[in-house]
Design a protein around this motif. Sequence first.
Motif, PDB file in Angstrom:
ATOM      1  N   GLY A 171       0.762  -1.321  -0.146  1.00 19.32           N
ATOM      2  CA  GLY A 171      -0.029  -0.008  -0.182  1.00 19.32           C
ATOM      3  C   GLY A 171       0.767   1.231   0.046  1.00 19.32           C
ATOM      4  O   GLY A 171       0.535   2.387  -0.672  1.00 19.32           O
ATOM      5  N   MET A 172       1.959   1.037   0.713  1.00 16.73           N
ATOM      6  CA  MET A 172       2.840   2.346   0.745  1.00 16.73           C
ATOM      7  C   MET A 172       3.411   2.617  -0.591  1.00 16.73           C
ATOM      8  O   MET A 172       3.702   3.779  -0.969  1.00 16.73           O
ATOM      9  N   LEU A 173       3.855   1.383  -1.247  1.00 15.32           N
ATOM     10  CA  LEU A 173       4.336   1.524  -2.418  1.00 15.32           C
ATOM     11  C   LEU A 173       3.366   2.053  -3.505  1.00 15.32           C
ATOM     12  O   LEU A 173       3.735   2.843  -4.240  1.00 15.32           O
ATOM     13  N   VAL A 174       2.243   1.757  -3.484  1.00 15.24           N
ATOM     14  CA  VAL A 174       1.086   2.112  -4.416  1.00 15.24           C
ATOM     15  C   VAL A 174       1.006   3.879  -4.090  1.00 15.24           C
ATOM     16  O   VAL A 174       0.796   4.592  -5.085  1.00 15.24           O
ATOM     17  N   LEU A 175       0.989   4.006  -2.909  1.00 14.26           N
ATOM     18  CA  LEU A 175       0.663   5.450  -2.621  1.00 14.26           C
ATOM     19  C   LEU A 175       2.020   6.318  -2.961  1.00 14.26           C
ATOM     20  O   LEU A 175       1.680   7.465  -3.733  1.00 14.26           O
ATOM     21  N   GLY A 176       3.109   5.802  -2.866  1.00 17.13           N
ATOM     22  CA  GLY A 176       4.268   6.496  -3.293  1.00 17.13           C
ATOM     23  C   GLY A 176       4.347   6.677  -4.702  1.00 17.13           C
ATOM     24  O   GLY A 176       4.726   7.950  -5.281  1.00 17.13           O
TER      25      GLY A 176
ATOM     26  N   ALA B 252      10.455   7.354  -3.201  1.00 20.61           N
ATOM     27  CA  ALA B 252      11.701   7.173  -2.305  1.00 20.61           C
ATOM     28  C   ALA B 252      11.523   6.747  -0.896  1.00 20.61           C
ATOM     29  O   ALA B 252      11.770   5.630  -0.786  1.00 20.61           O
ATOM     30  N   PHE B 253      10.581   7.377  -0.329  1.00 21.53           N
ATOM     31  CA  PHE B 253      10.264   7.059   1.107  1.00 21.53           C
ATOM     32  C   PHE B 253       9.515   5.636   1.100  1.00 21.53           C
ATOM     33  O   PHE B 253       9.671   4.904   1.840  1.00 21.53           O
ATOM     34  N   PRO B 254       8.457   5.340   0.367  1.00 22.31           N
ATOM     35  CA  PRO B 254       7.598   4.136   0.334  1.00 22.31           C
ATOM     36  C   PRO B 254       8.788   2.954  -0.018  1.00 22.31           C
ATOM     37  O   PRO B 254       8.453   1.848   0.657  1.00 22.31           O
ATOM     38  N   VAL B 255       9.564   3.164  -0.900  1.00 17.04           N
ATOM     39  CA  VAL B 255      10.384   1.885  -1.216  1.00 17.04           C
ATOM     40  C   VAL B 255      11.307   1.785  -0.082  1.00 17.04           C
ATOM     41  O   VAL B 255      11.575   0.672   0.345  1.00 17.04           O
TER      42      VAL B 255
ATOM     43  N   PHE C  63      10.529   2.286   2.827  1.00 12.52           N
ATOM     44  CA  PHE C  63       9.620   1.803   3.905  1.00 12.52           C
ATOM     45  C   PHE C  63       9.383   0.489   3.835  1.00 12.52           C
ATOM     46  O   PHE C  63       9.354  -0.455   4.637  1.00 12.52           O
ATOM     47  N   ALA C  64       9.077   0.138   2.499  1.00  8.74           N
ATOM     48  CA  ALA C  64       8.882  -1.141   2.026  1.00  8.74           C
ATOM     49  C   ALA C  64      10.075  -2.191   2.357  1.00  8.74           C
ATOM     50  O   ALA C  64       9.944  -3.444   2.882  1.00  8.74           O
ATOM     51  N   VAL C  65      11.192  -1.806   1.867  1.00 13.80           N
ATOM     52  CA  VAL C  65      12.231  -2.577   2.448  1.00 13.80           C
ATOM     53  C   VAL C  65      12.464  -2.893   3.646  1.00 13.80           C
ATOM     54  O   VAL C  65      12.980  -4.062   4.302  1.00 13.80           O
ATOM     55  N   GLY C  66      12.238  -1.698   4.460  1.00 10.64           N
ATOM     56  CA  GLY C  66      12.274  -1.902   5.849  1.00 10.64           C
ATOM     57  C   GLY C  66      11.545  -2.608   6.601  1.00 10.64           C
ATOM     58  O   GLY C  66      11.573  -3.671   7.428  1.00 10.64           O
ATOM     59  N   VAL C  67      10.023  -2.886   5.807  1.00  6.77           N
ATOM     60  CA  VAL C  67       9.100  -3.876   6.499  1.00  6.77           C
ATOM     61  C   VAL C  67       9.675  -5.299   6.191  1.00  6.77           C
ATOM     62  O   VAL C  67       9.235  -6.225   7.123  1.00  6.77           O
ATOM     63  N   ILE C  68      10.024  -5.569   4.789  1.00  9.68           N
ATOM     64  CA  ILE C  68      10.359  -6.943   4.561  1.00  9.68           C
ATOM     65  C   ILE C  68      11.599  -7.213   5.389  1.00  9.68           C
ATOM     66  O   ILE C  68      11.758  -8.577   5.834  1.00  9.68           O
ATOM     67  N   VAL C  69      12.526  -6.634   5.842  1.00 13.98           N
ATOM     68  CA  VAL C  69      13.654  -6.796   6.675  1.00 13.98           C
ATOM     69  C   VAL C  69      13.372  -7.055   7.979  1.00 13.98           C
ATOM     70  O   VAL C  69      13.493  -8.055   8.596  1.00 13.98           O
ATOM     71  N   PHE C  70      12.241  -6.209   8.440  1.00 14.04           N
ATOM     72  CA  PHE C  70      11.832  -6.489   9.614  1.00 14.04           C
ATOM     73  C   PHE C  70      10.999  -7.766   9.728  1.00 14.04           C
ATOM     74  O   PHE C  70      11.047  -8.649  10.887  1.00 14.04           O
ATOM     75  N   CYS C  71      10.061  -8.113   8.760  1.00 13.74           N
ATOM     76  CA  CYS C  71       9.573  -9.419   8.811  1.00 13.74           C
ATOM     77  C   CYS C  71      10.431 -10.576   8.838  1.00 13.74           C
ATOM     78  O   CYS C  71      10.229 -11.756   9.560  1.00 13.74           O
TER      79      CYS C  71
END
Length: 175
Positions: free
Chosen positions: A125-130, A137-140, A142-150
Amino acid sequence: MHTVKHWFSHSLAAQALVLFVLGLGLGAVFRRDGHPAIWAVQSLLYTAVIVGILAYQRRRASRATGARPDTLIDLGRRIRHREVPEDPEERAVMRWLVEDQLGKMERGSRWQPYWLGVMGLIAVGMLVLGVTTGSPAFPVVFAVGVIVFCCWIVWMRKRAIERYQHMRSALRERG
């Protein structure tokens, strides 16, 4: 360094201080336009809730095992280092801790795919909004951070389960 780690792991006041400072710092970073008193009040509220939960968990485990909270913390360290205590009473308390934690992890395992799916949906969702707003830039990031966190959560959970299962079998061997 050992004394600082020992003090931090045994003292709720030290943990509360660190939580308060982190909350204050995050409030300052994410709410720059807000008044510093609001940062402090929010940080104090979050710290009180988290410390209350930690104190409840320590008291619950202490009552269930009959051991002091300091003993439980030391046994938790021994579990992480895969050290089996020689004292039969400590082994009994450790057995309870291991079974309790494994039970919690097994009960929580059925919800893990759903939580990971929700995190994935948030990242997408953040990527689509971005992309739609023109600033990806920020959504990418954020998405990488979420993937790393998971991935980190899955890895830490697997590691913890392996530790507890190893300790369960080691405690059964020592009887």
